[in-house]
Design a protein around this motif. Structure first.
Motif, PDB file in Angstrom:
ATOM      1  N   LYS A   1      36.446  40.593  49.645  1.00  0.00           N
ATOM      2  CA  LYS A   1      37.695  40.506  49.387  1.00  0.00           C
ATOM      3  C   LYS A   1      38.494  40.707  50.654  1.00  0.00           C
TER       4      LYS A   1
ATOM      5  N   CYS B   1      41.250  41.061  51.326  1.00  0.00           N
ATOM      6  CA  CYS B   1      42.341  42.422  51.524  1.00  0.00           C
ATOM      7  C   CYS B   1      41.993  43.652  51.896  1.00  0.00           C
TER       8      CYS B   1
ATOM      9  N   CYS C   1      41.607  36.980  46.484  1.00  0.00           N
ATOM     10  CA  CYS C   1      41.559  36.969  47.899  1.00  0.00           C
ATOM     11  C   CYS C   1      40.267  36.831  48.325  1.00  0.00           C
TER      12      CYS C   1
ATOM     13  N   HIS D   1      44.605  33.585  48.051  1.00  0.00           N
ATOM     14  CA  HIS D   1      45.880  34.241  47.519  1.00  0.00           C
ATOM     15  C   HIS D   1      45.653  35.916  47.548  1.00  0.00           C
ATOM     16  N   VAL D   2      46.878  36.406  47.412  1.00  0.00           N
ATOM     17  CA  VAL D   2      46.998  37.841  47.214  1.00  0.00           C
ATOM     18  C   VAL D   2      47.631  38.088  45.859  1.00  0.00           C
ATOM     19  N   GLY D   3      47.040  38.715  45.325  1.00  0.00           N
ATOM     20  CA  GLY D   3      47.528  39.112  43.764  1.00  0.00           C
ATOM     21  C   GLY D   3      47.770  40.505  43.467  1.00  0.00           C
ATOM     22  N   CYS D   4      47.447  41.516  44.608  1.00  0.00           N
ATOM     23  CA  CYS D   4      47.534  42.777  44.024  1.00  0.00           C
ATOM     24  C   CYS D   4      47.830  43.585  45.471  1.00  0.00           C
TER      25      CYS D   4
ATOM     26  N   SER E   1      43.370  46.236  45.724  1.00  0.00           N
ATOM     27  CA  SER E   1      41.962  45.572  45.870  1.00  0.00           C
ATOM     28  C   SER E   1      41.217  45.436  44.558  1.00  0.00           C
ATOM     29  N   GLN E   2      42.190  45.076  43.468  1.00  0.00           N
ATOM     30  CA  GLN E   2      41.604  44.925  42.123  1.00  0.00           C
ATOM     31  C   GLN E   2      41.426  43.554  41.760  1.00  0.00           C
ATOM     32  N   CYS E   3      42.257  42.755  42.218  1.00  0.00           N
ATOM     33  CA  CYS E   3      42.362  41.367  41.638  1.00  0.00           C
ATOM     34  C   CYS E   3      41.396  40.323  42.002  1.00  0.00           C
ATOM     35  N   GLY E   4      40.957  40.427  42.972  1.00  0.00           N
ATOM     36  CA  GLY E   4      39.791  39.184  43.633  1.00  0.00           C
ATOM     37  C   GLY E   4      40.520  38.026  43.605  1.00  0.00           C
TER      38      GLY E   4
HETATM   39  S1  FES Z   1      44.395  40.853  46.809  1.00  0.00           S
HETATM   40 FE1  FES Z   1      44.081  41.495  44.984  1.00  0.00          FE
HETATM   41  S2  FES Z   1      41.878  42.291  45.425  1.00  0.00           S
HETATM   42 FE2  FES Z   1      42.578  41.434  47.331  1.00  0.00          FE
END
Ligand code: FES
Ligand code: FES
Length: 156
Positions: free
Chosen positions: A58, A60, A48, A37-40, A43-46
């Motif tokens: 990560k 992304c 991905c 998934h892409v959640g941000c 590069s903070q959410c993890g």
């Molecule tokens: S999409 Fe959020 S850290 Fe990669």
């Protein structure tokens, strides 16, 4: 456009993509592996997190072309047929998810934690290691419990 080739979940894959294509875009859009998934966009959410050459990364934060020749593993490659991976089973057993959006990245990060720290990884270490994975639903308690249980099961 450059052609990029790598191994994903044990299969050789290749695709012609613009040079600025992120690994996560290659996985989701070229290969259709939408479990990552892409959640941000910071590069903070993890959400991905995948494994690149056996280590959590990560997806992304790197370009597909940087992964030329790499061994990539995604959440789709974790189960063995109908048998869940021990870490997936531990998340299910311990209710380590609510909406599930962060879960693929959490589980891929968790497997990496277990690989590096072994089956007796303690809560403090797990919480420290999860610094790069954000969950907006669960409050983390059950995720930490699940990772400890999954790591123990992997260690058997
Ligand atoms: S999409 Fe959020 S850290 Fe990669
Ligand atoms: S379970 Fe919803 S974001 Fe983690």
């Amino acid at each position: 456009m450059p052609t990029v080739s790598m191994t994903v979940n044990g299969k050789s894959v290749s695709g012609e993509v613009p040079a600025n294509t992120l690994l996560v875009e290659f996985l989701r859009e070229t290969l259709g592996l939408t479990g990552t998934h892409v959640g941000c966009d910071t590069s903070q959410c993890g959400a991905c997190v995948v494994h690149v050459d056996g280590k959590a990364a990560k997806s992304c934060t790197r370009l597909a072309v940087q992964c030329e020749g790499a061994e990539v593993a995604t959440i789709e490659g974790l189960a063995n047929g109908a048998d869940l991976h021990p870490m997936q089973e531990a998340f299910r057993e311990n209710h380590g998810l609510q909406c599930g959006f962060c879960t693929p990245g959490m589980i891929m990060a968790a497997v990496d934690i277990a690989n590096r720290h072994g089956g007796k990884v303690d809560e403090e270490t797990i919480r420290h290691e999860l610094d790069g994975n954000i969950c907006r639903c669960t409050g983390y308690h059950n995720i930490v419990t699940a990772i400890a249980a999954g790591a123990a099961a992997m260690g058997k």
